[in-house]
Design an enzyme around this catalytic site. Structure first.
Site, PDB file in Angstrom:
ATOM      1  CE  LYS A  63      -4.151   1.842   2.196  1.00 57.84           C
ATOM      2  NZ  LYS A  63      -5.212   1.583   3.186  1.00 57.84           N
ATOM      3  CD  GLU A 100      -4.229  -6.671  10.505  1.00 58.71           C
ATOM      4  OE1 GLU A 100      -3.155  -7.259  10.740  1.00 58.71           O
ATOM      5  OE2 GLU A 100      -4.496  -6.163   9.402  1.00 58.71           O
TER       6      GLU A 100
END
Length: 512
Positions: free
Chosen positions: A195, A340
């Site tokens: 990213k 997560e």
């Protein structure tokens, strides 16, 4: 916590705890607790049956959880998510993964479709030989940038792969060397998925891949790289030509990114049509999630069961077993998506949570797991809700007996967990006794193809979001992964001070 939310939880805690045997005295239970999500396929409608009848959810509990959903403003928060509002409050941004499937604010959807068109052009150009003969792709990423592609490629290329894809996430060089050994450098592309295009594990692996290409006679290694990133300018600075940079939106989180350009290795391996089918299956679930409320919303109903077991029954784990070899990586994928996202200890407002948020997700593949962990599920002292996933259509061309036995085992395990019994001849041996009343849910797919996989993933994404709303946390940040990474970087940089145990380990390994 508002008074309305506290009252909803108090009401739920005061309700009776029915047994599964009690609940199945209702002849209409299976019909009431089972429903399908469908989409259009080439040969008519296809879909997934979601059977939650073997959970302890009663009409009273469902009504209580519907009150909780109202108290937590579930409808408004769902609208904020799908409308592209800044639902990720700690980082001040939206979560726009559904826009990648065509559901969201019009400008965001339009941008996503444009980026898809760009990716499709590159995928089809590669298939047509624009970059020469390409037989292999080494896809380098970590976390969601690797788990999603690995799952989809493994699930959808058992019969045929247009390009042989190897997903590498571990910084351990053994993983990268295994990919090198399986690929011909003369016909290999490298996809770098990051990213920020700064992730140390990914960029270190990428540099080693470039060196491998160069050492094996490739004169322009960076010319073999495709960059998948939300920071395209950094990819260009790193040396990737902009024609091979596939951007995605900053508001698409890593573990929700397979729908974006992170899906490039999937599209390259299975073709654009199958990748588009994944998007379509996910969109069918998006539409169901958007258009249904309360228990009729199957993603929310699953979250009701999750919260019942986590908060009202004290279950610390939830097990997922795929009775399909093609879904062997699905439990791993769900671990990141669920743990997560919802492994948080403060609310969206920064206050400490007052009870459990996410259970520990774990699982495996049937029938292998039956000869390993199912002993504890049936006779252990832990109460562990179980999800079973199976496909009516087989994934093999062998004797149909294989698939009959597979499905028989899947359905029998759920029945045995619920019914219990005693296998002794006289029915009195405690070592052979099974208490039963142990919950499970079943997701039965018509077939396992791109659309089905997309639907399964999207279902769990929305299940995660629904759970987060019910307990008041933000599922879209992941600051918990940052501290360890920072300290690892401190080790690499040198000069950092650690506790005596860590310091001794560093010195023993020659890192101190």
């Amino acid at each position: 916590m508002s008074d309305a939310i506290a009252n909803a939880w108090d009401y739920l805690r005061g309700l009776p705890q029915p047994t599964l045997a009690d609940l199945f005295e209702d002849e209409g239970r299976v019909a009431a607790m089972s429903d399908r999500i469908e989409w259009q396929a080439e040969e008519g409608d296809s879909g997934i049956l979601f059977d939650w009848s073997k959970t302890h959810l009663s009409d009273e509990l469902l009504a209580g959880f519907e009150k909780l959903a109202d108290a937590t403003d579930f409808r408004d928060k769902r609208a904020a998510l799908l409308g592209g509002e800044k639902i990720n409050v700690t980082e001040g941004r939206a979560a726009t993964h559904t826009a990648e499937r065509g559901i969201g604010a019009a400008p965001v959807v339009e941008e996503a479709m444009a980026l898809h068109a760009r990716m499709r052009m590159l995928v089809e150009a590669i298939h047509q030989g624009a970059l020469g003969e390409i037989n292999h792709l080494i896809h380098i990423g970590i976390g969601g940038s690797a788990l999603g592609p690995a799952l989809a490629v493994d699930a959808l290329t058992r019969d045929l792969a247009l390009v042989d894809v190897h997903v590498v996430s571990n910084i351990d060089g053994v993983a990268l060397e295994a990919a090198f050994a399986a690929c011909d450098p003369a016909t290999t592309l490298v996809a770098v998925a990051s990213k920020t295009f700064t992730t140390i594990e990914t960029m270190t692996n990428a540099q080693s891949a470039l060196k491998w290409l160069e050492d094996n006679g490739v004169t322009d290694p960076t010319g073999r790289v495709v960059a998948l990133t939300a920071s395209p300018e950094k990819a260009v600075e790193w040396g990737v030509d902009e024609t091979r940079v596939l951007p995605f939106a900053e508001s698409v989180g890593g573990r929700y990114s397979i729908w974006s350009s992170i899906g490039f290795p999937v599209a390259l391996a299975v073709g654009w049509d199958e990748f588009a089918a994944m998007l379509a299956g996910a969109r069918a679930v998006d539409e169901h999630f958007r258009d249904n409320d309360g228990r009729a919303n199957l993603c929310l109903r699953a979250a009701f069961a999750d919260q019942y077991y986590a908060r009202l029954r004290g279950c610390q784990t939830r097990a997922v077993f795929a009775y399909d070899e093609r879904l062997s990586l699905f439990p791993d994928y769900l671990q990141q998506l669920e743990m997560e996202s919802n492994g948080k200890r403060v609310t969206s407002g920064g206050d400490p949570v007052d009870a459990s948020t996410a259970p520990i997700t774990w699982g495996g593949v049937g029938t292998d797991a039956q000869h390993a962990v199912f002993q504890l599920l049936h006779q252990g002292t832990h109460l562990i809700p179980v999800d079973f996933i199976a496909s009516i259509a087989p994934g093999d061309a062998l004797d149909p007996a294989h698939h009959r036995i597979l499905l028989a085992n899947c359905f029998a395990q759920g029945a045995a967990l619920m019914a219990g019994g005693n296998m002794a001849k006289d029915g009195k041996d405690p070592a052979r006794a099974f208490p039963g009343d142990r919950p499970s849910a079943t997701m039965l797919c018509d077939d396992l193809d791109g659309a089905t996989l997309g639907a399964l993933i999207a279902f769990h994404e929305h299940r995660v979001f629904a759970n987060a709303v019910l307990v008041g946390i933000n599922p879209f940040d992941q600051f918990g992964v940052e501290l360890g990474k920072k300290m690892a970087n401190d080790v690499e940089a040198g000069g950092a001070s650690f506790d005596a145990s860590t310091q001794a380990l560093l010195e023993t390994a020659g890192l101190g």
